[in-house]
Scaffold this active site. Structure first.
Site, PDB file in Angstrom:
ATOM      1  N   GLU A  43       3.688  13.061   8.558  1.00  0.00           N
ATOM      2  CA  GLU A  43       2.967  13.619   7.406  1.00  0.00           C
ATOM      3  C   GLU A  43       1.945  14.644   7.878  1.00  0.00           C
ATOM      4  OE1 GLU A  43       1.262  10.590   4.882  1.00  0.00           O
ATOM      5  OE2 GLU A  43       0.642  12.074   3.378  1.00  0.00           O
ATOM      6  N   ASN A 192       6.805  10.457  -3.923  1.00  0.00           N
ATOM      7  CA  ASN A 192       6.348   9.415  -2.993  1.00  0.00           C
ATOM      8  C   ASN A 192       5.322   8.542  -3.705  1.00  0.00           C
ATOM      9  OD1 ASN A 192       5.553   8.225  -0.225  1.00  0.00           O
ATOM     10  ND2 ASN A 192       3.603   9.047  -0.993  1.00  0.00           N
ATOM     11  N   GLU A 193       5.476   7.251  -3.595  1.00  0.00           N
ATOM     12  CA  GLU A 193       4.544   6.309  -4.221  1.00  0.00           C
ATOM     13  C   GLU A 193       4.178   6.790  -5.622  1.00  0.00           C
ATOM     14  OE1 GLU A 193       1.414   5.098  -1.426  1.00  0.00           O
ATOM     15  OE2 GLU A 193       2.936   4.141  -0.171  1.00  0.00           O
ATOM     16  N   TYR A 261       3.019  -2.224   4.367  1.00  0.00           N
ATOM     17  CA  TYR A 261       2.191  -2.131   5.586  1.00  0.00           C
ATOM     18  C   TYR A 261       1.673  -3.516   5.958  1.00  0.00           C
ATOM     19  CZ  TYR A 261       2.213   2.961   5.373  1.00  0.00           C
ATOM     20  OH  TYR A 261       2.601   4.279   5.404  1.00  0.00           O
ATOM     21  N   GLU A 316       8.347   3.614   4.517  1.00  0.00           N
ATOM     22  CA  GLU A 316       7.037   3.498   5.190  1.00  0.00           C
ATOM     23  C   GLU A 316       6.830   2.040   5.556  1.00  0.00           C
ATOM     24  OE1 GLU A 316       3.581   5.393   3.382  1.00  0.00           O
ATOM     25  OE2 GLU A 316       4.831   7.055   2.687  1.00  0.00           O
ATOM     26  N   GLN A 365       3.228   6.096  11.427  1.00  0.00           N
ATOM     27  CA  GLN A 365       3.857   7.398  11.474  1.00  0.00           C
ATOM     28  C   GLN A 365       4.109   7.771  12.929  1.00  0.00           C
ATOM     29  OE1 GLN A 365       1.941  10.411   9.116  1.00  0.00           O
ATOM     30  NE2 GLN A 365       1.728   9.087   7.328  1.00  0.00           N
TER      31      GLN A 365
HETATM   32  O1  AHR Z   1       1.166   6.615   5.708  1.00  0.00           O
HETATM   33  C1  AHR Z   1      -0.067   6.878   5.118  1.00  0.00           C
HETATM   34  C2  AHR Z   1       0.014   6.829   3.602  1.00  0.00           C
HETATM   35  O2  AHR Z   1       0.331   5.536   3.190  1.00  0.00           O
HETATM   36  C3  AHR Z   1       1.076   7.682   2.958  1.00  0.00           C
HETATM   37  O3  AHR Z   1       0.668   8.997   2.792  1.00  0.00           O
HETATM   38  C4  AHR Z   1       1.277   7.017   1.641  1.00  0.00           C
HETATM   39  O4  AHR Z   1       2.578   7.195   1.137  1.00  0.00           O
HETATM   40  C5  AHR Z   1       0.953   5.561   1.921  1.00  0.00           C
HETATM   41  O5  AHR Z   1       0.114   5.032   0.980  1.00  0.00           O
END
Ligand code: AHR
Length: 512
Positions: A43, A192-193, A261, A316, A365
């Protein structure tokens, strides 16, 4: 009375020392582990692109090709990066691709509102990214702007990148900017999201928006079909998946995304390197939730698509901690320890085992951001423990998954328990079988007895990633503290394989 105590004593000792059992069904392979499960994400955030990949085409200090660091490219080639998602993330829904093409002087600057309001000069844009993917040998995955863009803008991006020369004003523009022939861009994200930074939409609304964008986002003039990925659920938002499966016409999408995450607590994430066993345990609990998430989202998809023609793209995933002291809080720069190796090893095993539905995943990332495989500091570059797991596991890419039946001990902390041993296996095109094993227990080694059905192996070799403290990491001063080593802890005798795995270690075995 005495007898009873002795019996309970023996029983509990047996439980504590019980051997982990695995049955390897070597003749039951059916599904291919899509290499794209080993994908990455880059990103415009902190120093992922600028400083990480791209140092500018006039840089005299760091060896580069058209501004792209060659040390990074060479290291990533060893991972066999199959697919790279770009330009975000949250950034994607603020990105207007036309700002990032043409001569560098023509390109306007903007503020990167999601990541520290820093100036984005657009010097790294579509041509730079797609040429870099060619250099890397990775397929690009472009994340389109649905949140603040237009259907026309996204349709034009498809034309600019993939349509044959001379077929539209967009392809003329591409030629004018030095690239007559199209690139190969199969993977496209539509937002995205969408439930958050991509527009704060409700899923019922996003489903309609998706249909509108997807209608115009085709490659009518091109024989390579686009693979369209809908912005998927966050964690356990099963309603999101249910509505998309119900509302999106089958011919308009190929996969649903999923983001998860491993965060201890969003308001108190904790240090990446200074953490207690309790914090480690909680991180692993969050990471291992992936098994349940993938299972449950897949079960919903099964109701609408029992043949599994639609895929899950976990675009992600990874560990998320506090930034390193003294660094910009919006740049998400964190160190990477053996804890991250545990997240990577266990999660990739989960994806391998669910390869009938999970066809892509993108670690968040790739460089200098979150659970990165590479960290850079000016001309220096280091490889993290996560890099080494990815490298050890690349033997699974496009191999046939061999189902395992795993009976594991528990990793116990206080009153809580987690499964200690996480494993997956595959058979590659040359006939070699690979088993990847992770012991997440921070204190105890695990001995694993593997019974092989349906194959006669003659030899076993292996590699291990381990260290003496779970908080250990590679630094710019000591870049090779954690690197894979030859592993001699596996004994093969007939159809039995015995393996001893030290605490918090990853082992990959090759059987022939
Ligand atoms: O990876 C960091 C951020 O986490 C990304 O930009 C977003 O899609 C997610 O919330």
């Amino acid at each position: 009375m005495k007898k009873t105590i002795l019996f309970i004593g023996l029983f509990s000792t047996k439980l504590l020392c019980a051997q982990n059992q695995i049955v390897l069904n070597a003749d039951k392979g059916k599904d291919i582990i899509d290499k794209n499960i080993y994908g990455h994400f880059a990103e415009h955030l902190g120093h992922c692109i600028y400083g990480g990949f791209y140092v500018g085409d006039t840089n005299k200090v760091i060896p580069h090709k058209d501004g792209v660091r060659l040390d990074v490219i060479n290291a990533l080639k060893k991972l066999k990066v199959p697919v790279l998602r770009w330009p975000g993330g949250c950034f994607a829904d603020t990105y207007h691709w036309r700002d990032g093409v043409g001569t560098k002087k023509e390109r306007p600057s903007m503020l990167n509102i999601w990541w520290g309001n820093v100036k984005e000069d657009n010097s790294f844009g579509t041509n730079e990214f797609l040429n870099m993917c060619e250099l890397l040998g990775a397929e690009p995955y472009l994340s389109g702007n649905v949140g603040s863009g237009t259907p026309q803008e996204l349709a034009d991006w498809v034309k600019y990148t993939t349509h044959p020369n001379g077929s539209s004003p967009m392809t003329d523009l591409r030629q004018q900017y030095g690239r007559p022939n199209p690139w190969k861009v199969k993977f496209w994200g539509l937002g995205n999201e969408a439930w958050g930074c991509g527009g704060n939409m409700k899923v019922e609304y996003y489903a309609n928006v998706y249909r509108q964008y997807a209608t115009f986002m085709t490659n009518w003039n091109n024989s390579d079909r686009l693979y369209r990925i809908a912005s998927g659920a966050s964690d356990a938002d099963y309603h999101w998946t249910e509505v998309l499966m119900k509302e999106l016409p089958a011919n308009m999408f190929d996969a649903l995304g999923l983001h998860h995450y491993s965060v201890i607590n969003w308001s108190k994430k904790g240090s990446a390197t200074k953490f207690s066993e309790e914090e480690y345990f909680t991180t692993m609990k969050r990471a291992l939730l992936m098994e349940e998430l993938v299972t449950k989202h897949s079960a919903i998809m099964d109701k609408y698509d029992p043949q599994k023609k639609k895929h899950l793209a976990v675009d992600e995933w990874g560990g998320w901690y506090d930034v390193e002291p003294g660094t910009n809080g919006a740049f998400l720069f964190q160190q990477n320890t053996m804890r991250d190796a545990m997240i990577a090893g266990a999660t990739l095993n989960i994806f391998n085992n669910h390869c009938d539905r999970v066809k892509m995943a993108n670690l968040a990332q790739i460089i200098n951001v979150l659970q990165a495989v590479i960290l850079t500091k000016e001309e220096k570059m280091i490889l993290t423990p996560t890099y080494h797991v990815m490298e050890m596991y690349n033997v699974h890419q496009d191999a046939t998954m061999l189902p395992l039946e795993v009976t594991s001990n528990k990793y116990i902390l206080g009153k809580d328990t987690l499964t200690a041993v996480w494993a997956s296996a595959s058979k590659d095109k040359n006939g070699a079988t690979h088993i990847s094993l992770v012991n997440i227990d921070a204190g105890k080694p695990q001995s694993v007895s593997i019974n092989v059905n349906g194959a006669n192996y003659r030899s076993v070799t292996g590699r291990i990633l381990t260290s003496d403290k779970i908080q250990n990491y590679n630094s710019f001063e000591n870049p090779n503290k954690i690197i894979p080593a030859v592993y001699n802890g596996a004994q093969l005798s007939g159809s039995k394989l015995n393996v001893n795995i030290p605490p918090f270690s990853v082992v990959v075995l090759e059987l022939k």
